[in-house]
Write a protein that holds these residues in place. Structure first.
Motif, PDB file in Angstrom:
ATOM      1  N   CYS A   1       0.827  -1.206   0.000  1.00 12.01           N
ATOM      2  CA  CYS A   1       0.000   0.000   0.000  1.00 12.01           C
ATOM      3  C   CYS A   1       0.865   1.262   0.000  1.00 12.01           C
ATOM      4  N   ALA A   2       0.374   2.293  -0.671  1.00  9.49           N
ATOM      5  CA  ALA A   2       1.104   3.553  -0.774  1.00  9.49           C
ATOM      6  C   ALA A   2       1.009   4.330   0.541  1.00  9.49           C
ATOM      7  N   PRO A   3       2.156   4.673   1.161  1.00 12.42           N
ATOM      8  CA  PRO A   3       2.120   5.452   2.410  1.00 12.42           C
ATOM      9  C   PRO A   3       1.330   6.747   2.286  1.00 12.42           C
ATOM     10  N   ASN A   4       1.445   7.429   1.135  1.00 20.77           N
ATOM     11  CA  ASN A   4       0.714   8.681   0.966  1.00 20.77           C
ATOM     12  C   ASN A   4      -0.792   8.449   0.849  1.00 20.77           C
ATOM     13  N   SER A   5      -1.194   7.314   0.278  1.00 23.20           N
ATOM     14  CA  SER A   5      -2.620   6.977   0.246  1.00 23.20           C
ATOM     15  C   SER A   5      -3.147   6.730   1.653  1.00 23.20           C
ATOM     16  N   ILE A   6      -2.366   5.995   2.444  1.00 20.52           N
ATOM     17  CA  ILE A   6      -2.761   5.725   3.825  1.00 20.52           C
ATOM     18  C   ILE A   6      -2.884   7.024   4.604  1.00 20.52           C
ATOM     19  N   MET A   7      -1.924   7.921   4.428  1.00 26.61           N
ATOM     20  CA  MET A   7      -1.957   9.223   5.103  1.00 26.61           C
ATOM     21  C   MET A   7      -3.212  10.001   4.724  1.00 26.61           C
TER      22      MET A   7
ATOM     23  N   VAL B   1     -13.109  15.011  -3.766  1.00 23.13           N
ATOM     24  CA  VAL B   1     -12.969  15.104  -5.227  1.00 23.13           C
ATOM     25  C   VAL B   1     -11.684  15.837  -5.585  1.00 23.13           C
ATOM     26  N   VAL B   2     -11.386  16.925  -4.870  1.00 22.10           N
ATOM     27  CA  VAL B   2     -10.148  17.676  -5.128  1.00 22.10           C
ATOM     28  C   VAL B   2      -8.935  16.789  -4.869  1.00 22.10           C
ATOM     29  N   TRP B   3      -8.938  16.083  -3.753  1.00 20.49           N
ATOM     30  CA  TRP B   3      -7.799  15.217  -3.419  1.00 20.49           C
ATOM     31  C   TRP B   3      -7.696  14.035  -4.375  1.00 20.49           C
ATOM     32  N   MET B   4      -8.838  13.537  -4.855  1.00 19.96           N
ATOM     33  CA  MET B   4      -8.816  12.437  -5.817  1.00 19.96           C
ATOM     34  C   MET B   4      -8.166  12.892  -7.121  1.00 19.96           C
ATOM     35  N   ASP B   5      -8.509  14.078  -7.591  1.00 17.99           N
ATOM     36  CA  ASP B   5      -7.897  14.611  -8.808  1.00 17.99           C
ATOM     37  C   ASP B   5      -6.383  14.747  -8.645  1.00 17.99           C
ATOM     38  N   GLU B   6      -5.948  15.167  -7.450  1.00 15.32           N
ATOM     39  CA  GLU B   6      -4.514  15.278  -7.193  1.00 15.32           C
ATOM     40  C   GLU B   6      -3.836  13.916  -7.205  1.00 15.32           C
ATOM     41  N   SER B   7      -4.502  12.909  -6.647  1.00 21.00           N
ATOM     42  CA  SER B   7      -3.898  11.571  -6.583  1.00 21.00           C
ATOM     43  C   SER B   7      -3.778  10.932  -7.967  1.00 21.00           C
ATOM     44  N   LEU B   8      -4.701  11.275  -8.868  1.00 20.37           N
ATOM     45  CA  LEU B   8      -4.637  10.720 -10.229  1.00 20.37           C
ATOM     46  C   LEU B   8      -3.420  11.230 -10.992  1.00 20.37           C
TER      47      LEU B   8
ATOM     48  N   PHE C   1       0.056   6.682  -8.284  1.00 28.76           N
ATOM     49  CA  PHE C   1      -1.026   6.085  -9.070  1.00 28.76           C
ATOM     50  C   PHE C   1      -0.466   5.344 -10.279  1.00 28.76           C
ATOM     51  N   LYS C   2       0.489   5.961 -10.958  1.00 24.56           N
ATOM     52  CA  LYS C   2       1.121   5.303 -12.114  1.00 24.56           C
ATOM     53  C   LYS C   2       1.816   4.021 -11.689  1.00 24.56           C
ATOM     54  N   GLU C   3       2.510   4.081 -10.553  1.00 22.66           N
ATOM     55  CA  GLU C   3       3.218   2.892 -10.064  1.00 22.66           C
ATOM     56  C   GLU C   3       2.235   1.804  -9.646  1.00 22.66           C
ATOM     57  N   GLY C   4       1.122   2.206  -9.031  1.00 21.80           N
ATOM     58  CA  GLY C   4       0.119   1.225  -8.621  1.00 21.80           C
ATOM     59  C   GLY C   4      -0.458   0.473  -9.798  1.00 21.80           C
ATOM     60  N   VAL C   5      -0.763   1.191 -10.888  1.00 19.43           N
ATOM     61  CA  VAL C   5      -1.304   0.552 -12.086  1.00 19.43           C
ATOM     62  C   VAL C   5      -0.244  -0.318 -12.759  1.00 19.43           C
ATOM     63  N   GLN C   6       0.968   0.227 -12.896  1.00 18.62           N
ATOM     64  CA  GLN C   6       2.025  -0.490 -13.602  1.00 18.62           C
ATOM     65  C   GLN C   6       2.433  -1.766 -12.867  1.00 18.62           C
ATOM     66  N   SER C   7       2.534  -1.700 -11.539  1.00 17.80           N
ATOM     67  CA  SER C   7       2.915  -2.886 -10.771  1.00 17.80           C
ATOM     68  C   SER C   7       1.838  -3.961 -10.860  1.00 17.80           C
ATOM     69  N   PHE C   8       0.561  -3.538 -10.936  1.00 20.82           N
ATOM     70  CA  PHE C   8      -0.531  -4.509 -11.098  1.00 20.82           C
ATOM     71  C   PHE C   8      -0.428  -5.194 -12.465  1.00 20.82           C
ATOM     72  N   VAL C   9      -0.209  -4.407 -13.502  1.00 24.21           N
ATOM     73  CA  VAL C   9      -0.095  -4.963 -14.852  1.00 24.21           C
ATOM     74  C   VAL C   9       1.104  -5.914 -14.956  1.00 24.21           C
ATOM     75  N   GLU C  10       2.210  -5.517 -14.313  1.00 24.37           N
ATOM     76  CA  GLU C  10       3.431  -6.323 -14.382  1.00 24.37           C
ATOM     77  C   GLU C  10       3.478  -7.425 -13.327  1.00 24.37           C
ATOM     78  N   ARG C  11       2.466  -7.512 -12.501  1.00 25.47           N
ATOM     79  CA  ARG C  11       2.338  -8.547 -11.477  1.00 25.47           C
ATOM     80  C   ARG C  11       3.569  -8.604 -10.567  1.00 25.47           C
ATOM     81  N   ARG C  12       3.902  -7.451 -10.012  1.00 23.35           N
ATOM     82  CA  ARG C  12       5.026  -7.344  -9.087  1.00 23.35           C
ATOM     83  C   ARG C  12       4.631  -6.460  -7.911  1.00 23.35           C
ATOM     84  N   GLU C  13       5.461  -6.489  -6.865  1.00 18.60           N
ATOM     85  CA  GLU C  13       5.208  -5.616  -5.725  1.00 18.60           C
ATOM     86  C   GLU C  13       5.455  -4.164  -6.121  1.00 18.60           C
ATOM     87  N   PRO C  14       4.608  -3.250  -5.654  1.00 23.92           N
ATOM     88  CA  PRO C  14       4.791  -1.834  -6.007  1.00 23.92           C
ATOM     89  C   PRO C  14       5.929  -1.205  -5.213  1.00 23.92           C
TER      90      PRO C  14
END
Length: 278
Positions: A216-222, A244-251, A256-269
Protein backbone atom coordinates in the motif's frame (compact mmCIF):
# COMPACT_ATOMS: atom_id res chain seq x y z
CA UNK A 1 17.73 9.30 24.61
CA UNK A 2 14.49 8.49 26.48
CA UNK A 3 14.07 7.81 30.19
CA UNK A 4 10.50 6.52 30.49
CA UNK A 5 9.83 4.93 27.11
CA UNK A 6 11.62 2.57 24.74
CA UNK A 7 11.81 3.22 21.01
CA UNK A 8 12.56 0.40 18.58
CA UNK A 9 12.09 -0.22 14.87
CA UNK A 10 10.99 -3.52 13.32
CA UNK A 11 10.87 -3.22 9.55
CA UNK A 12 8.37 -0.51 8.67
CA UNK A 13 6.98 -0.34 12.22
CA UNK A 14 8.20 1.81 15.12
CA UNK A 15 7.44 0.35 18.55
CA UNK A 16 6.96 2.87 21.37
CA UNK A 17 6.88 1.12 24.75
CA UNK A 18 5.84 2.98 27.89
CA UNK A 19 8.50 1.72 30.29
CA UNK A 20 7.45 2.16 33.89
CA UNK A 21 6.27 -1.41 34.56
CA UNK A 22 6.39 -1.02 38.36
CA UNK A 23 3.50 1.46 38.05
CA UNK A 24 1.73 -0.39 35.22
CA UNK A 25 3.19 2.39 33.03
CA UNK A 26 1.38 5.25 34.75
CA UNK A 27 1.88 8.46 32.81
CA UNK A 28 4.05 11.29 34.03
CA UNK A 29 4.53 14.58 32.18
CA UNK A 30 7.88 13.21 31.01
CA UNK A 31 6.34 10.00 29.66
CA UNK A 32 3.80 11.99 27.68
CA UNK A 33 6.46 14.34 26.29
CA UNK A 34 8.65 11.40 25.28
CA UNK A 35 5.76 9.64 23.51
CA UNK A 36 5.03 12.80 21.55
CA UNK A 37 8.71 13.19 20.65
CA UNK A 38 8.96 9.54 19.57
CA UNK A 39 5.90 9.91 17.33
CA UNK A 40 7.58 12.89 15.71
CA UNK A 41 10.65 10.69 15.10
CA UNK A 42 8.41 8.15 13.37
CA UNK A 43 6.83 10.88 11.26
CA UNK A 44 10.22 12.02 9.98
CA UNK A 45 11.69 8.57 9.28
CA UNK A 46 10.79 7.73 5.69
CA UNK A 47 11.40 4.02 6.30
CA UNK A 48 8.61 3.84 8.88
CA UNK A 49 5.00 3.33 7.81
CA UNK A 50 3.42 3.57 11.25
CA UNK A 51 3.85 3.22 15.01
CA UNK A 52 2.74 0.78 17.69
CA UNK A 53 2.14 2.10 21.21
CA UNK A 54 2.29 -0.46 24.01
CA UNK A 55 3.40 -0.96 27.61
CA UNK A 56 6.17 -2.88 29.35
CA UNK A 57 5.34 -5.72 31.71
CA UNK A 58 1.76 -6.52 32.75
CA UNK A 59 0.15 -3.23 31.81
CA UNK A 60 -0.58 -1.04 28.83
CA UNK A 61 -1.09 2.11 30.90
CA UNK A 62 -2.83 2.57 34.25
CA UNK A 63 -3.53 6.28 33.72
CA UNK A 64 -1.92 9.35 35.25
CA UNK A 65 0.71 8.65 37.89
CA UNK A 66 -0.92 8.71 41.35
CA UNK A 67 1.68 11.12 42.73
CA UNK A 68 0.67 13.59 40.04
CA UNK A 69 -3.01 13.00 40.77
CA UNK A 70 -2.39 13.68 44.46
CA UNK A 71 -0.69 16.98 43.69
CA UNK A 72 -3.52 17.97 41.33
CA UNK A 73 -6.09 17.10 44.02
CA UNK A 74 -4.31 19.35 46.52
CA UNK A 75 -3.96 22.19 44.02
CA UNK A 76 -7.46 21.82 42.58
CA UNK A 77 -6.13 22.20 39.04
CA UNK A 78 -4.05 20.52 36.38
CA UNK A 79 -0.30 20.76 36.75
CA UNK A 80 2.43 20.07 34.23
CA UNK A 81 6.00 20.51 33.09
CA UNK A 82 6.87 21.57 29.57
CA UNK A 83 10.14 19.66 28.93
CA UNK A 84 11.24 22.13 26.28
CA UNK A 85 14.00 19.80 25.06
CA UNK A 86 11.27 17.40 23.90
CA UNK A 87 8.93 20.06 22.52
CA UNK A 88 7.71 18.94 19.07
CA UNK A 89 4.49 19.13 17.06
CA UNK A 90 4.05 15.89 15.13
CA UNK A 91 1.51 15.68 12.34
CA UNK A 92 -1.32 18.17 11.72
CA UNK A 93 0.02 19.64 8.44
CA UNK A 94 -3.21 21.65 8.10
CA UNK A 95 -2.82 23.22 11.56
CA UNK A 96 -6.36 22.10 12.34
CA UNK A 97 -7.25 23.42 15.83
CA UNK A 98 -9.27 20.27 16.52
CA UNK A 99 -6.09 18.22 16.68
CA UNK A 100 -3.77 20.27 18.88
CA UNK A 101 -4.61 18.78 22.28
CA UNK A 102 -3.47 15.53 23.84
CA UNK A 103 -4.25 12.83 22.88
CA UNK A 104 -6.34 14.28 20.04
CA UNK A 105 -3.10 15.07 18.18
CA UNK A 106 -2.90 11.31 17.45
CA UNK A 107 -5.68 11.82 14.87
CA UNK A 108 -3.57 14.26 12.83
CA UNK A 109 -0.42 12.13 12.66
CA UNK A 110 0.52 11.43 9.06
CA UNK A 111 1.10 7.75 9.79
CA UNK A 112 -1.01 5.02 11.40
CA UNK A 113 -0.88 4.55 15.16
CA UNK A 114 -1.92 1.21 16.63
CA UNK A 115 -2.46 0.75 20.37
CA UNK A 116 -1.30 -2.76 21.31
CA UNK A 117 -3.18 -3.16 24.60
CA UNK A 118 -1.26 -5.88 26.39
CA UNK A 119 -2.68 -5.51 29.89
CA UNK A 120 -4.24 -3.03 32.31
CA UNK A 121 -5.60 0.05 30.52
CA UNK A 122 -7.28 2.82 32.51
CA UNK A 123 -7.88 6.55 32.75
CA UNK A 124 -5.61 8.59 30.49
CA UNK A 125 -4.16 5.30 29.23
CA UNK A 126 -7.68 4.41 28.07
CA UNK A 127 -7.89 7.80 26.36
CA UNK A 128 -4.58 7.19 24.59
CA UNK A 129 -5.88 3.86 23.31
CA UNK A 130 -9.21 5.41 22.28
CA UNK A 131 -7.52 8.02 20.09
CA UNK A 132 -5.24 5.52 18.35
CA UNK A 133 -6.28 4.60 14.81
CA UNK A 134 -6.63 0.91 15.65
CA UNK A 135 -6.65 -1.15 18.84
CA UNK A 136 -5.16 -4.65 19.00
CA UNK A 137 -6.21 -6.05 22.38
CA UNK A 138 -4.87 -9.03 24.33
CA UNK A 139 -7.82 -11.21 25.24
CA UNK A 140 -6.69 -11.09 28.90
CA UNK A 141 -6.28 -7.30 29.01
CA UNK A 142 -8.50 -5.43 31.47
CA UNK A 143 -9.78 -1.99 30.54
CA UNK A 144 -11.69 0.71 32.42
CA UNK A 145 -12.47 4.38 31.98
CA UNK A 146 -12.06 4.93 35.79
CA UNK A 147 -13.08 8.62 35.64
CA UNK A 148 -16.27 8.35 37.71
CA UNK A 149 -14.43 6.49 40.48
CA UNK A 150 -12.13 9.51 40.84
CA UNK A 151 -14.96 12.04 40.86
CA UNK A 152 -14.04 13.25 37.38
CA UNK A 153 -15.80 13.76 34.07
CA UNK A 154 -15.02 11.91 30.83
CA UNK A 155 -11.62 13.45 30.19
CA UNK A 156 -9.24 14.07 27.33
CA UNK A 157 -11.81 14.09 24.52
CA UNK A 158 -13.10 10.58 25.19
CA UNK A 159 -16.68 11.91 25.37
CA UNK A 160 -16.27 12.84 21.68
CA UNK A 161 -14.33 9.81 20.45
CA UNK A 162 -15.65 6.81 22.37
CA UNK A 163 -19.31 7.13 21.24
CA UNK A 164 -18.07 7.25 17.64
CA UNK A 165 -16.34 3.91 18.16
CA UNK A 166 -18.91 1.94 20.18
CA UNK A 167 -22.11 4.03 20.19
CA UNK A 168 -23.55 6.39 22.85
CA UNK A 169 -25.18 3.74 25.06
CA UNK A 170 -22.08 1.56 25.33
CA UNK A 171 -19.96 4.65 25.94
CA UNK A 172 -22.22 5.88 28.75
CA UNK A 173 -22.20 2.44 30.36
CA UNK A 174 -18.39 2.39 30.43
CA UNK A 175 -18.21 6.01 31.64
CA UNK A 176 -20.87 5.69 34.35
CA UNK A 177 -19.90 2.35 35.86
CA UNK A 178 -16.11 2.50 35.39
CA UNK A 179 -16.42 -1.28 35.36
CA UNK A 180 -13.54 -3.41 34.16
CA UNK A 181 -14.01 -5.24 30.87
CA UNK A 182 -11.71 -7.65 29.08
CA UNK A 183 -10.53 -8.19 25.52
CA UNK A 184 -13.47 -10.37 24.49
CA UNK A 185 -16.01 -7.67 25.34
CA UNK A 186 -13.82 -4.94 23.86
CA UNK A 187 -13.89 -6.83 20.58
CA UNK A 188 -17.62 -7.60 20.79
CA UNK A 189 -18.66 -3.96 21.26
CA UNK A 190 -16.31 -2.73 18.54
CA UNK A 191 -13.63 -1.10 20.68
CA UNK A 192 -10.96 -3.64 19.71
CA UNK A 193 -10.24 -4.07 16.01
CA UNK A 194 -8.36 -7.31 16.63
CA UNK A 195 -8.58 -9.73 19.55
CA UNK A 196 -5.11 -11.16 20.12
CA UNK A 197 -3.91 -14.25 21.89
CA UNK A 198 -2.07 -13.66 25.14
CA UNK A 199 1.28 -11.98 24.61
CA UNK A 200 0.85 -11.50 20.85
CA UNK A 201 -0.76 -8.07 20.39
CA UNK A 202 2.52 -6.23 19.70
CA UNK A 203 3.75 -8.71 17.12
CA UNK A 204 0.29 -8.76 15.52
CA UNK A 205 0.36 -4.97 15.21
CA UNK A 206 3.92 -4.96 13.82
CA UNK A 207 2.97 -7.64 11.29
CA UNK A 208 -0.07 -5.60 10.24
CA UNK A 209 2.05 -2.51 9.53
CA UNK A 210 4.75 -4.47 7.71
CA UNK A 211 2.12 -6.16 5.53
CA UNK A 212 0.67 -2.74 4.66
CA UNK A 213 4.14 -1.50 3.75
CA UNK A 214 4.55 -4.26 1.16
CA UNK A 215 1.48 -3.40 -0.88
CA UNK A 216 0.00 0.00 0.00
CA UNK A 217 1.10 3.55 -0.77
CA UNK A 218 2.12 5.45 2.41
CA UNK A 219 0.71 8.68 0.97
CA UNK A 220 -2.62 6.98 0.25
CA UNK A 221 -2.76 5.72 3.83
CA UNK A 222 -1.96 9.22 5.10
CA UNK A 223 -4.66 10.84 2.99
CA UNK A 224 -7.29 8.28 3.97
CA UNK A 225 -6.60 8.94 7.64
CA UNK A 226 -6.81 12.67 6.94
CA UNK A 227 -10.15 12.21 5.17
CA UNK A 228 -11.69 10.09 7.91
CA UNK A 229 -10.86 12.31 10.86
CA UNK A 230 -11.33 15.69 9.13
CA UNK A 231 -14.67 14.59 7.71
CA UNK A 232 -16.01 13.47 11.08
CA UNK A 233 -16.41 17.21 11.70
CA UNK A 234 -18.06 18.01 8.37
CA UNK A 235 -21.33 17.45 6.56
CA UNK A 236 -21.39 15.11 3.57
CA UNK A 237 -21.41 17.81 0.88
CA UNK A 238 -18.18 19.59 1.93
CA UNK A 239 -16.53 16.23 2.62
CA UNK A 240 -17.39 15.02 -0.88
CA UNK A 241 -16.13 18.23 -2.44
CA UNK A 242 -12.79 18.02 -0.64
CA UNK A 243 -12.42 14.33 -1.54
CA UNK A 244 -12.97 15.10 -5.23
CA UNK A 245 -10.15 17.68 -5.13
CA UNK A 246 -7.80 15.22 -3.42
CA UNK A 247 -8.82 12.44 -5.82
CA UNK A 248 -7.90 14.61 -8.81
CA UNK A 249 -4.51 15.28 -7.19
CA UNK A 250 -3.90 11.57 -6.58
CA UNK A 251 -4.64 10.72 -10.23
CA UNK A 252 -1.71 12.95 -11.24
CA UNK A 253 0.71 11.47 -8.71
CA UNK A 254 3.52 9.02 -9.45
CA UNK A 255 2.06 6.59 -6.91
CA UNK A 256 -1.03 6.09 -9.07
CA UNK A 257 1.12 5.30 -12.11
CA UNK A 258 3.22 2.89 -10.06
CA UNK A 259 0.12 1.23 -8.62
CA UNK A 260 -1.30 0.55 -12.09
CA UNK A 261 2.03 -0.49 -13.60
CA UNK A 262 2.91 -2.89 -10.77
CA UNK A 263 -0.53 -4.51 -11.10
CA UNK A 264 -0.10 -4.96 -14.85
CA UNK A 265 3.43 -6.32 -14.38
CA UNK A 266 2.34 -8.55 -11.48
CA UNK A 267 5.03 -7.34 -9.09
CA UNK A 268 5.21 -5.62 -5.73
CA UNK A 269 4.79 -1.83 -6.01
CA UNK A 270 7.50 0.65 -5.05
CA UNK A 271 5.66 3.66 -3.67
CA UNK A 272 7.07 7.01 -2.55
CA UNK A 273 7.59 7.62 1.18
CA UNK A 274 5.85 10.38 3.09
CA UNK A 275 7.89 13.58 3.06
CA UNK A 276 7.96 15.79 6.14
CA UNK A 277 9.68 19.06 5.34
CA UNK A 278 8.89 21.40 8.22
Amino acid sequence: MYKEILYNVDGAAAIITMNRPETLNALTDLTQAEIRHALDESERNEEILGSVLTGAGRGFCSGVDMNALGKMSEAGRRLGSSYQNLNVSPGNPDNDPNFTGSPSYFLALRKPLIAAINGACAGLGFSYATFADLRFVDRNARLTTSFAQRGLIAEHGTSWMLPRLIGPANALDLFWTSRKFEGEEAFRIGYANKLCESGECVQDAVRYLNDLAKSCAPNSIMMMKRQVFRHLNRELGPAMKESVVWMDESLKADDFKEGVQSFVERREPHFSPIKVNE
